[in-house]
Design a protein around this motif. Structure first.
Motif, PDB file in Angstrom:
ATOM      1  N   LEU A   1       0.851  -1.195   0.000  1.00 13.44           N
ATOM      2  CA  LEU A   1       0.000   0.000   0.000  1.00 13.44           C
ATOM      3  C   LEU A   1       0.883   1.239   0.000  1.00 13.44           C
ATOM      4  CD1 LEU A   1      -2.647  -0.964   2.728  1.00 13.44           C
ATOM      5  CD2 LEU A   1      -2.913  -1.081   0.250  1.00 13.44           C
ATOM      6  N   PRO A   2       1.518   1.540  -1.126  1.00 14.85           N
ATOM      7  CA  PRO A   2       2.419   2.685  -1.149  1.00 14.85           C
ATOM      8  C   PRO A   2       1.709   4.027  -0.992  1.00 14.85           C
ATOM      9  CG  PRO A   2       2.141   1.788  -3.349  1.00 14.85           C
ATOM     10  CD  PRO A   2       1.443   0.863  -2.403  1.00 14.85           C
ATOM     11  N   GLN A   3       0.399   4.014  -1.149  1.00 17.13           N
ATOM     12  CA  GLN A   3      -0.399   5.220  -0.937  1.00 17.13           C
ATOM     13  C   GLN A   3      -1.766   4.791  -0.426  1.00 17.13           C
ATOM     14  OE1 GLN A   3      -0.838   7.161  -4.697  1.00 17.13           O
ATOM     15  NE2 GLN A   3      -1.852   5.447  -5.662  1.00 17.13           N
ATOM     16  N   PRO A   4      -2.416   5.638   0.360  1.00 20.61           N
ATOM     17  CA  PRO A   4      -3.713   5.227   0.918  1.00 20.61           C
ATOM     18  C   PRO A   4      -4.821   5.095  -0.124  1.00 20.61           C
ATOM     19  CG  PRO A   4      -3.212   7.490   1.522  1.00 20.61           C
ATOM     20  CD  PRO A   4      -1.996   6.951   0.821  1.00 20.61           C
ATOM     21  N   HIS A   5      -4.743   5.867  -1.206  1.00 21.64           N
ATOM     22  CA  HIS A   5      -5.778   5.815  -2.231  1.00 21.64           C
ATOM     23  C   HIS A   5      -5.087   5.620  -3.567  1.00 21.64           C
ATOM     24  CE1 HIS A   5      -8.657   7.081   0.722  1.00 21.64           C
ATOM     25  NE2 HIS A   5      -7.841   8.037   1.071  1.00 21.64           N
TER      26      HIS A   5
ATOM     27  N   ALA B   1      -5.940   2.433  -3.060  1.00 12.39           N
ATOM     28  CA  ALA B   1      -5.963   1.118  -2.426  1.00 12.39           C
ATOM     29  C   ALA B   1      -7.173   0.935  -1.513  1.00 12.39           C
ATOM     30  CB  ALA B   1      -4.670   0.881  -1.641  1.00 12.39           C
ATOM     31  N   ALA B   2      -7.499   1.937  -0.714  1.00  5.95           N
ATOM     32  CA  ALA B   2      -8.607   1.800   0.227  1.00  5.95           C
ATOM     33  C   ALA B   2      -9.928   1.545  -0.496  1.00  5.95           C
ATOM     34  CB  ALA B   2      -8.710   3.047   1.113  1.00  5.95           C
ATOM     35  N   GLU B   3     -10.171   2.280  -1.573  1.00  5.78           N
ATOM     36  CA  GLU B   3     -11.409   2.105  -2.321  1.00  5.78           C
ATOM     37  C   GLU B   3     -11.448   0.733  -2.995  1.00  5.78           C
ATOM     38  OE1 GLU B   3     -11.001   6.114  -1.202  1.00  5.78           O
ATOM     39  OE2 GLU B   3      -9.577   4.940  -2.370  1.00  5.78           O
ATOM     40  N   ASN B   4     -10.328   0.284  -3.521  1.00  2.96           N
ATOM     41  CA  ASN B   4     -10.276  -1.036  -4.153  1.00  2.96           C
ATOM     42  C   ASN B   4     -10.490  -2.150  -3.138  1.00  2.96           C
ATOM     43  OD1 ASN B   4      -9.828  -0.188  -6.815  1.00  2.96           O
ATOM     44  ND2 ASN B   4      -7.659   0.041  -6.447  1.00  2.96           N
ATOM     45  N   LEU B   5      -9.876  -2.027  -1.972  1.00  7.10           N
ATOM     46  CA  LEU B   5     -10.061  -3.046  -0.933  1.00  7.10           C
ATOM     47  C   LEU B   5     -11.506  -3.087  -0.453  1.00  7.10           C
ATOM     48  CD1 LEU B   5      -6.760  -2.501   1.048  1.00  7.10           C
ATOM     49  CD2 LEU B   5      -7.374  -4.516  -0.310  1.00  7.10           C
ATOM     50  N   PHE B   6     -12.115  -1.913  -0.269  1.00 11.21           N
ATOM     51  CA  PHE B   6     -13.506  -1.859   0.161  1.00 11.21           C
ATOM     52  C   PHE B   6     -14.413  -2.483  -0.893  1.00 11.21           C
ATOM     53  CE2 PHE B   6     -17.519   0.669   0.852  1.00 11.21           C
ATOM     54  CZ  PHE B   6     -17.901  -0.011   1.990  1.00 11.21           C
ATOM     55  N   ALA B   7     -14.145  -2.179  -2.170  1.00 15.27           N
ATOM     56  CA  ALA B   7     -14.942  -2.747  -3.265  1.00 15.27           C
ATOM     57  C   ALA B   7     -14.834  -4.267  -3.275  1.00 15.27           C
ATOM     58  CB  ALA B   7     -14.490  -2.166  -4.607  1.00 15.27           C
TER      59      ALA B   7
ATOM     60  N   ILE C   1     -19.633  -9.604  -9.602  1.00 17.58           N
ATOM     61  CA  ILE C   1     -19.918  -8.196  -9.337  1.00 17.58           C
ATOM     62  C   ILE C   1     -18.708  -7.345  -9.693  1.00 17.58           C
ATOM     63  CG2 ILE C   1     -20.587  -6.490  -7.594  1.00 17.58           C
ATOM     64  CD1 ILE C   1     -21.801  -8.775  -5.961  1.00 17.58           C
ATOM     65  N   ASP C   2     -18.956  -6.256 -10.393  1.00 18.36           N
ATOM     66  CA  ASP C   2     -17.971  -5.201 -10.590  1.00 18.36           C
ATOM     67  C   ASP C   2     -18.410  -4.049  -9.697  1.00 18.36           C
ATOM     68  OD1 ASP C   2     -16.364  -6.423 -12.624  1.00 18.36           O
ATOM     69  OD2 ASP C   2     -17.966  -6.008 -14.055  1.00 18.36           O
ATOM     70  N   THR C   3     -17.637  -3.772  -8.670  1.00 18.23           N
ATOM     71  CA  THR C   3     -17.989  -2.715  -7.732  1.00 18.23           C
ATOM     72  C   THR C   3     -17.048  -1.537  -7.910  1.00 18.23           C
ATOM     73  OG1 THR C   3     -18.891  -4.273  -6.127  1.00 18.23           O
ATOM     74  CG2 THR C   3     -18.234  -2.124  -5.285  1.00 18.23           C
ATOM     75  N   THR C   4     -17.643  -0.363  -8.036  1.00 14.43           N
ATOM     76  CA  THR C   4     -16.887   0.873  -8.160  1.00 14.43           C
ATOM     77  C   THR C   4     -17.146   1.721  -6.922  1.00 14.43           C
ATOM     78  OG1 THR C   4     -17.127   0.834 -10.561  1.00 14.43           O
ATOM     79  CG2 THR C   4     -16.551   2.954  -9.558  1.00 14.43           C
ATOM     80  N   ILE C   5     -16.068   2.107  -6.255  1.00 11.82           N
ATOM     81  CA  ILE C   5     -16.160   3.003  -5.106  1.00 11.82           C
ATOM     82  C   ILE C   5     -15.502   4.313  -5.509  1.00 11.82           C
ATOM     83  CG2 ILE C   5     -15.532   3.411  -2.694  1.00 11.82           C
ATOM     84  CD1 ILE C   5     -17.467   1.037  -3.041  1.00 11.82           C
ATOM     85  N   ASP C   6     -16.257   5.394  -5.457  1.00 11.58           N
ATOM     86  CA  ASP C   6     -15.740   6.723  -5.780  1.00 11.58           C
ATOM     87  C   ASP C   6     -15.507   7.488  -4.488  1.00 11.58           C
ATOM     88  OD1 ASP C   6     -16.054   6.412  -8.601  1.00 11.58           O
ATOM     89  OD2 ASP C   6     -18.190   6.894  -8.411  1.00 11.58           O
ATOM     90  N   LEU C   7     -14.386   8.169  -4.422  1.00 14.84           N
ATOM     91  CA  LEU C   7     -14.094   9.093  -3.327  1.00 14.84           C
ATOM     92  C   LEU C   7     -14.366  10.487  -3.862  1.00 14.84           C
ATOM     93  CD1 LEU C   7     -12.926   9.670  -0.479  1.00 14.84           C
ATOM     94  CD2 LEU C   7     -10.677   9.806  -1.584  1.00 14.84           C
ATOM     95  N   LEU C   8     -15.273  11.195  -3.227  1.00 16.57           N
ATOM     96  CA  LEU C   8     -15.714  12.509  -3.692  1.00 16.57           C
ATOM     97  C   LEU C   8     -15.481  13.571  -2.620  1.00 16.57           C
ATOM     98  CD1 LEU C   8     -19.257  11.331  -4.842  1.00 16.57           C
ATOM     99  CD2 LEU C   8     -17.275  11.585  -6.316  1.00 16.57           C
ATOM    100  N   MET C   9     -15.384  14.805  -3.059  1.00 16.28           N
ATOM    101  CA  MET C   9     -15.411  15.944  -2.149  1.00 16.28           C
ATOM    102  C   MET C   9     -16.809  16.533  -2.257  1.00 16.28           C
ATOM    103  SD  MET C   9     -13.901  17.937   0.041  1.00 16.28           S
ATOM    104  CE  MET C   9     -12.148  17.687  -0.101  1.00 16.28           C
TER     105      MET C   9
END
Length: 131
Positions: free
Chosen positions: A32-36, A38-44, A72-80
């Motif tokens: 996990l060289p960066q938090p994102h 990776a976090a969204e992919n792991l959650f998906a 299932i293809d799951t997409t997790i978006d990180l939004l502001m």
């Protein structure tokens, strides 16, 4: 009635350029060289795996034989949004060999069973698509 424990998952995560995630049972061991993202992919991945189990349970409860394993293809978006970070999810669900109306019912029931779906209910925008 007391809770019945079915499974516990424990994962150690370290951040930074040499970050990683390792589960105590060895199933997860990734860099996990960066938090994102990776976090969204792991959650998906986790939500999808749980949702497939919930679909299989829903089918069993309704005496529906699944001729093939759902996918299932799951997409997790990180939004502001409104000055803060929020998530949005889209699950594109395949239930091969099942009539669309029956598959849609199984998806809706699975969404009410899946602990990940319950955890995020009312907290993030969720789109469930039968594809």
């Amino acid at each position: 009635m007391a809770d019945k424990l079915y499974f516990t998952g424990t994962t150690h995560v370290a951040g930074g350029a040499n970050g990683y995630a390792r589960s105590t049972n060895g199933i997860v061991d990734i860099a996990l060289p960066q938090p994102h993202p990776a976090a969204e992919n792991l959650f998906a991945a986790a939500w999808s795996a749980c949702f497939i189990g919930a679909l299989e349970l829903a089918a069993g409860q309704r005496k529906v034989a699944l001729p093939a394993t759902p996918e299932i293809d799951t997409t997790i978006d990180l939004l502001m949004r409104d000055g803060g970070f929020v998530l949005r999810a889209r699950l594109d669900i395949q239930v091969p060999g099942i009539e669309p109306d029956v598959a849609r019912e199984l998806i809706d029931v699975a969404h009410s069973i899946c602990p990940y779906s319950k955890a995020v209910a009312g907290n993030i925008d969720i789109e469930l698509n039968l594809v």
